[in-house]
Every structure is written in C-alpha cells, then in structure tokens.
Design an enzyme around this catalytic site. Structure first.
Site, PDB file in Angstrom:
ATOM      1  N   TRP A 107       4.406 -12.246   1.982  1.00  0.00           N
ATOM      2  CA  TRP A 107       3.175 -11.517   1.685  1.00  0.00           C
ATOM      3  C   TRP A 107       2.064 -12.505   1.356  1.00  0.00           C
ATOM      4  O   TRP A 107       1.073 -12.156   0.749  1.00  0.00           O
ATOM      5  CB  TRP A 107       3.357 -10.568   0.512  1.00  0.00           C
ATOM      6  CG  TRP A 107       4.157  -9.383   0.859  1.00  0.00           C
ATOM      7  CD1 TRP A 107       3.708  -8.186   1.283  1.00  0.00           C
ATOM      8  CD2 TRP A 107       5.571  -9.255   0.801  1.00  0.00           C
ATOM      9  NE1 TRP A 107       4.746  -7.340   1.504  1.00  0.00           N
ATOM     10  CE2 TRP A 107       5.902  -7.959   1.213  1.00  0.00           C
ATOM     11  CE3 TRP A 107       6.608 -10.127   0.453  1.00  0.00           C
ATOM     12  CZ2 TRP A 107       7.200  -7.506   1.278  1.00  0.00           C
ATOM     13  CZ3 TRP A 107       7.897  -9.667   0.514  1.00  0.00           C
ATOM     14  CH2 TRP A 107       8.184  -8.382   0.921  1.00  0.00           C
ATOM     15  N   ASP A 115       2.561  -0.347  -3.645  1.00  0.00           N
ATOM     16  CA  ASP A 115       2.431  -1.791  -3.861  1.00  0.00           C
ATOM     17  C   ASP A 115       2.516  -2.504  -2.528  1.00  0.00           C
ATOM     18  O   ASP A 115       3.257  -2.104  -1.632  1.00  0.00           O
ATOM     19  CB  ASP A 115       3.531  -2.300  -4.793  1.00  0.00           C
ATOM     20  CG  ASP A 115       4.921  -2.158  -4.182  1.00  0.00           C
ATOM     21  OD1 ASP A 115       5.442  -3.154  -3.630  1.00  0.00           O
ATOM     22  OD2 ASP A 115       5.486  -1.044  -4.238  1.00  0.00           O
ATOM     23  N   SER A 116       1.738  -3.579  -2.380  1.00  0.00           N
ATOM     24  CA  SER A 116       1.770  -4.436  -1.203  1.00  0.00           C
ATOM     25  C   SER A 116       1.566  -3.618   0.075  1.00  0.00           C
ATOM     26  O   SER A 116       0.536  -2.957   0.231  1.00  0.00           O
ATOM     27  CB  SER A 116       3.078  -5.231  -1.182  1.00  0.00           C
ATOM     28  OG  SER A 116       3.017  -6.297  -0.263  1.00  0.00           O
ATOM     29  N   ALA A 117       2.536  -3.618   1.007  1.00  0.00           N
ATOM     30  CA  ALA A 117       2.382  -2.814   2.211  1.00  0.00           C
ATOM     31  C   ALA A 117       2.271  -1.332   1.874  1.00  0.00           C
ATOM     32  O   ALA A 117       1.638  -0.563   2.603  1.00  0.00           O
ATOM     33  CB  ALA A 117       3.552  -3.057   3.158  1.00  0.00           C
ATOM     34  N   HIS A 171       2.556 -12.078  -6.702  1.00  0.00           N
ATOM     35  CA  HIS A 171       2.582 -10.835  -5.946  1.00  0.00           C
ATOM     36  C   HIS A 171       3.674  -9.894  -6.447  1.00  0.00           C
ATOM     37  O   HIS A 171       4.823 -10.280  -6.612  1.00  0.00           O
ATOM     38  CB  HIS A 171       2.798 -11.161  -4.468  1.00  0.00           C
ATOM     39  CG  HIS A 171       2.536 -10.025  -3.550  1.00  0.00           C
ATOM     40  ND1 HIS A 171       1.308  -9.417  -3.434  1.00  0.00           N
ATOM     41  CD2 HIS A 171       3.353  -9.371  -2.684  1.00  0.00           C
ATOM     42  CE1 HIS A 171       1.367  -8.454  -2.539  1.00  0.00           C
ATOM     43  NE2 HIS A 171       2.603  -8.394  -2.075  1.00  0.00           N
TER      44      HIS A 171
END
Length: 389
Positions: A21, A240-242, A363
């Site tokens: 990421w 979160d994230s993707a 992250h």
C-alpha cells in the site's frame, strides 16, 4: 497487513513499502490547506511493467520500468528464458500478504483463518452472516452491540469495507472480525461488514459492484436486525485502505441511498504521477497494483477516477453530509490522503469534512494494535464523528 517489502526503482533508490500500500515515509508534513485547488496531472500517463526480479534476502525487490505505453501489452521475457519459466517467475511479493507471478497467478500468503459469527466475549457484540447472492458468493457479516438499554432504540448503521489492495482480506478473518466487534461496541452502531469478491479472479469493478449491492441491501432494511435495531436515516459508509477507496466510490455512484456520513481510514488512492510530498515510487507501485486488480480495464491507468479522485469533478457531488478522513504521518499515503481531504473541502461539496492525523503511525496501524493509545484515540474520534459530537 504489517509486513514490509521494498522496491528498487531504476534510479537505484530503495524505498520501503508496507504490504504494497506504499506505506513509505512521507517526504514532509504538508500544511492543512482548505482552499488548495485540485492538482493538475499532466500527460503522458505512465504505465508500469516489470523486468526480471532482483533477488534480495528478506525483502521483495523488483525493478519498475516507466513508459508511456498504455497498450497493456505484457512485459518482455528476458532472453534465454523459457515461456514456462517466465510464467512461474515471481514478479511481486509482499511477505505475509501475497505473491504475484508473471503469468498473473497470485498466491495469498495472509492468514486464511475464518472466524465464525457469534457473541464476542470481549465486547458482548453479537454477529451473524447473511448471504446476499449465492451465485457470486456475496455475503455480509452484521454486528449488533449489547448496549441497547432501550429495546426500541434505533442505532446508526455503518456499512464497512475491508482493505487488502482488492486482493486479500475478508469480512470474516480475525483482523476484521475483531475490529468490527470493537467498532460496534465503542461507537454503539449496527455494523455491516461486506465480504466482496477479490481480484484478480474477479477483476474490478466486481468489488465495487458487490459493495454497491450490499449498501443498497442494507438501506432496504430487509434484515430483521436492521429493521428492528437500525436507523436507516443514519446510514454511514466506512473502510480502511482499499476499503476506504470503495467507500469513496459508493459516494459518487448515482442512485444510491441517502448517506449521513463517511469514514475513510487511511484511504488508498494513487495516480500516474506523484503529488507534492509523495515519493514517486509510491505512485508507481500502487499504480501497478491497481492495474493488476483491474486486469486492463482501468481507463487512464492509475488516473482512473476510482483510483485518483483528485482528477475527477465528482467530488462536489459526494452523496453524504459529513466526512472524516484519517491518516498516519508515517504512512506513504499521508500526502495523498491530505490532498484528497483538501480537494473535498475545496470542491464545492456542501457537506462538512473533518481531518485526523496521528504522529508516528503507519498504514492501517490500528488493525494490528487496537489497544495502543493512538488506536484508542482514533476509535474515539470515529465514535464521536458518528455521534456528531
């Protein structure tokens, strides 16, 4: 999702990437600017292709070649390499997460454990699974806290999308099961975690379409838990994230339900070119993963508006009244997260945007250490945002 890897760019600079990421240390902390205009990305667009792997003990390395070719042609096989050997060549590996081969095959290296639904001993939160589409395998896991002092009370409903670069993760894995139990308990919400299909077996937009179907199902209140205990007028999307990328996509699609708020935790956005404060390798590596998840269907490479909303005019029509964007300042996506927040605030969107950054955190740090001070601070902020406190 805490394993680290590294990539060696043609210049020879090695940069640490956190589970692909691009959790690279940001170049510098950017000042908060609510008036900054959208960043202009100039052609030609970059595409990426791998040359043979550079082997290195303990980390993943690959050489990333940048080109203006957008044909999607496969990388050239090294001279003297057989087709079979080339197909089996490991091109990208995130230890503990995934391994991608030149042939396009993927090995998932993350923990395959699936936890059953039930009552969580630590929080008292009850959970259950519901299959929405037996044909595609789309399902959701619902979480109901035990804090219902008034049986007639209606709880905010949070539709949550897990991270994993669209390649790994599940609503039923230990990481997300534990996090959703904690979220439902701390925020006093009825949470619905979406188990969408993963790439590359199901290239994007499969994950987006599954998430959209799940969101509309939740809003319809067909399930008895949602009908009896959920407040459909207080609907939130989060991830979160993707998964935060998916949450954004849910906000710009037409014909969706009314959404009160969105919580984007360390959202995964990228682009063909690095922005101010973002190491160039971050955009290149995340762009490559995006192309892999799309399997050639992305328009404009990583400047596809689903991956790079900074290049899209859709921000002004976000389908929510409030938004919280968060990042960790040790995350290589921090500059991109800040730029997204600034672009939303300056877009003409009529909602209210809030920002939270945490020093010393990388992250999605909170997924692996829910009990640390900053994870508790983040959870408190998310709960307060949902409560509109």
């Amino acid at each position: 999702h805490s394993a680290s890897m590294a990539t060696t760019i043609r210049s020879g600079v090695t940069i640490t990437i956190c589970t692909a990421w691009a959790a690279i240390r940001p170049c510098r902390r950017l000042p908060l600017d609510r008036t900054r205009r959208l960043l202009q990305l100039q052609p030609p667009y970059l595409s990426t292709a791998f040359s043979p792997q550079v082997r290195c003990q303990g980390v993943w390395r690959s050489r990333v070649r940048c080109t203006s070719d957008t044909s999607g042609a496969p990388p050239v096989t090294a001279p003297g390499t057989s087709d079979a050997a080339a197909a089996d060549e490991v091109l990208l590996e995130a230890p503990g997460s995934f391994r991608i081969y030149r042939s396009g095959k993927i090995d998932r290296l993350n923990d395959p454990t699936i936890l059953p639904a039930g009552v969580d001993e630590a929080t008292g939160v009850a959970s259950k699974d519901v299959v929405l589409d037996a044909g595609t395998g789309l399902s959701v896991r619902l979480y109901l806290p035990n804090k219902l002092q008034d049986a007639s009370a209606k709880l905010p409903v949070v539709v949550y999308f897990h991270g994993g670069a669209f390649l790994i993760g599940s609503a039923r894995d230990p990481t997300y099961h534990k996090y959703l139990n904690a979220l439902a308990s701390a925020a006093g919400v009825l949470a619905v975690s979406v188990d969408y299909r993963l790439a590359p077996e199901h290239p994007l937009p499969a994950a987006y379409d599954d998430s959209w179907a799940a969101l509309r199902w939740v809003a319809s209140a067909q399930d008895e838990w949602i009908a009896d205990h959920g407040n459909a007028s207080r609907l939130f999307v989060a991830g979160d994230s993707a998964g935060a990328n998916i949450a954004h996509e849910m906000l710009v699609r037409d014909g969706g339900p009314r959404i009160e708020g969105a919580v984007l935790l360390h959202p995964w956005f990228s682009g063909n070119a690095a922005i101010e404060g973002e190491p160039p390798a971050a955009a290149r590596v995340t762009g490559l993963l995006w192309s892999y998840a799309c399997r050639g269907s992305a328009a404009g490479g990583a400047d596809d508006p689903r991956m790079n909303p900074l290049a899209s005019p859709a921000l002004e029509r976000l389908a929510c009244a409030r938004m919280l964007v968060t990042t960790g300042l040790e995350d290589g996506l921090a500059a991109r997260n800040r730029a997204y927040y600034d672009a939303v605030a300056a877009s003409g969107w009529r909602g209210r945007a809030a920002w939270l950054e945490l020093e010393g955190e990388g992250h999605v740090f909170f997924l692996g250490k829910l009990e640390c001070d900053n994870a508790k601070r983040l959870m408190d902020r998310v709960a307060a945002f949902i409560a509109d406190a």
